[in-house]
Enzyme design. Sequence first.
Site, PDB file in Angstrom:
ATOM      1  N   TRP A 130      40.490  52.806  43.505  1.00 42.42           N
ATOM      2  CA  TRP A 130      40.728  51.370  43.337  1.00 42.42           C
ATOM      3  C   TRP A 130      41.944  51.231  42.409  1.00 42.42           C
ATOM      4  O   TRP A 130      41.967  51.830  41.323  1.00 42.42           O
ATOM      5  CB  TRP A 130      39.473  50.763  42.695  1.00 42.42           C
ATOM      6  CG  TRP A 130      39.503  49.293  42.482  1.00 42.42           C
ATOM      7  CD1 TRP A 130      39.763  48.326  43.412  1.00 42.42           C
ATOM      8  CD2 TRP A 130      39.209  48.613  41.260  1.00 42.42           C
ATOM      9  NE1 TRP A 130      39.647  47.100  42.841  1.00 42.42           N
ATOM     10  CE2 TRP A 130      39.312  47.241  41.522  1.00 42.42           C
ATOM     11  CE3 TRP A 130      38.862  49.025  39.974  1.00 42.42           C
ATOM     12  CZ2 TRP A 130      39.082  46.271  40.552  1.00 42.42           C
ATOM     13  CZ3 TRP A 130      38.634  48.064  39.007  1.00 42.42           C
ATOM     14  CH2 TRP A 130      38.743  46.703  39.289  1.00 42.42           C
ATOM     15  N   ASP A 211      32.249  54.530  37.287  1.00 40.05           N
ATOM     16  CA  ASP A 211      32.413  53.147  37.736  1.00 40.05           C
ATOM     17  C   ASP A 211      31.456  52.928  38.905  1.00 40.05           C
ATOM     18  O   ASP A 211      31.698  53.402  40.009  1.00 40.05           O
ATOM     19  CB  ASP A 211      33.871  52.898  38.166  1.00 40.05           C
ATOM     20  CG  ASP A 211      34.078  51.447  38.576  1.00 40.05           C
ATOM     21  OD1 ASP A 211      33.137  50.638  38.435  1.00 40.05           O
ATOM     22  OD2 ASP A 211      35.181  51.116  39.059  1.00 40.05           O
ATOM     23  N   LYS A 246      28.781  42.298  43.638  1.00 36.55           N
ATOM     24  CA  LYS A 246      28.457  42.442  45.072  1.00 36.55           C
ATOM     25  C   LYS A 246      26.950  42.409  45.288  1.00 36.55           C
ATOM     26  O   LYS A 246      26.462  41.796  46.224  1.00 36.55           O
ATOM     27  CB  LYS A 246      29.004  43.741  45.654  1.00 36.55           C
ATOM     28  CG  LYS A 246      30.138  44.395  44.908  1.00 36.55           C
ATOM     29  CD  LYS A 246      31.488  43.906  45.252  1.00 36.55           C
ATOM     30  CE  LYS A 246      32.505  44.518  44.301  1.00 36.55           C
ATOM     31  NZ  LYS A 246      33.850  44.141  44.495  1.00 36.55           N
TER      32      LYS A 246
HETATM   33  C1  LMR Z   1      37.749  45.413  45.808  1.00 35.70           C
HETATM   34  O1  LMR Z   1      38.012  46.597  45.621  1.00 35.70           O
HETATM   35  O2  LMR Z   1      38.134  44.805  46.807  1.00 35.70           O
HETATM   36  C2  LMR Z   1      36.907  44.689  44.813  1.00 35.70           C
HETATM   37  O3  LMR Z   1      36.494  45.530  43.809  1.00 35.70           O
HETATM   38  C3  LMR Z   1      37.527  43.451  44.340  1.00 35.70           C
HETATM   39  C4  LMR Z   1      38.673  43.649  43.397  1.00 35.70           C
HETATM   40  O4  LMR Z   1      38.614  43.097  42.297  1.00 35.70           O
HETATM   41  O5  LMR Z   1      39.637  44.335  43.728  1.00 35.70           O
END
Ligand code: LMR
Length: 397
Positions: A130, A211, A246
């Site tokens: 991420w 996480d 979520k």
């Molecule tokens: C995502 O990865 O789409 C979610 O965790 C929302 C975000 O804040 O990026």
Amino acid sequence: MFSTLSAYAGDPILSLQLAYRDDPRPEKINLSIGLYYDDEGNIPRLESVQRAQEIVNASTAPSVYLPMSGSPAYCKATQELVFGKDSEALRAGRVATIQTLGGSGALKVGSDVLKKFFPNSAARISNPTWDNHRAILEGAGFSVEAYPYFDPVTQRLDFEAMAAYLETQAEQTIIVLHPCCHNPTGADLNSAQWDEVVRIVARRKLLPFLDMAYQGLGEGLERDAYLVRALVKADLPFLVANSYSKIFSIYGERCGGLSMFCANADEASRALGQLQQAVRRNYSSPPAYGGHVVETVLLDPELRALWESEVDAMRERIHEMRLELHRGLVRVHPAYDWDFLLAQRGMFSYAPALAPHMQELIEKYGVYIIESGRICVAGLNTRNVERTAQAFASVLK
Ligand code: LMR
């Protein structure tokens, strides 16, 4: 005064969400941001959450500041969810927990505290991960490198490369790990592989920062926390950020938690003090409303059971949609090997081959995915999955 300010290009995920919102085409499909949609294409309001909201809304208590660490009931319920109700670590008072502004807030506060006490440590994130992991850790002052995780050729987890890399890391290196539903790949470690990671962490004296934004959406609330339980069992210090966004479908209320597993109760109370100080410096205390809703659900046996069944239903629907997408793709593009999709779980699937076609998917087909090739499977439903498979197949043919 501000003429030197540079322009912000925007966040890749949040910008796509806005583009989707403003797209006038009724047939558009949102597979970009990690939002769970139901089969009707709506972001659900969970019944357990609505009932808890009625209880919280009926309260006539004044709105006062929460403590820096948040609501004590919320923190206790969070600990029990993350560590397990019968956790020996909790009984011994070895866990310091605060209520945070979603998972991102937990990552930020945790990173600030780590930087203060481990100023010379480096931080390691998975490749890919991420995007905000790097941003938050670099923002806290860490130098960040990515460890091997996903092999784009096999389109699967490359555990050997990951383990070999971790073996080379210096003591006290901060390793960000996703205990379940890896974002963006959906490729998770199995329990034997997690056990191996735990052994490396112990041998190399690494500092894991977990996480866990999707607990319950991979294999279930308990099984998804395997890594947490394994680290406790091995008696290794770590931090874990968790999110209710979520799994409560309560994104806007910003509900999350941050826990530190310490050597003993005295250390945990000092850890809590440091977390509180970091919170005070950042935003003083978390917002109360969402936290009260979450704790009401988690602590009321009837609402808790209802919520757990709602999480199960979300997980099963996502799984069914992944199977359906796979079936559709095999049907419309049989020459391509789509089986990697079946090895993934949680909210996302990851198809790097789609990455160069993101713009075409959006412009021509109204199918929004992330630029890396991440697909939010939770945005699929029985009416749009076939069209999605056709769009993917068309751009790849
Ligand atoms: C995502 O990865 O789409 C979610 O965790 C929302 C975000 O804040 O990026």
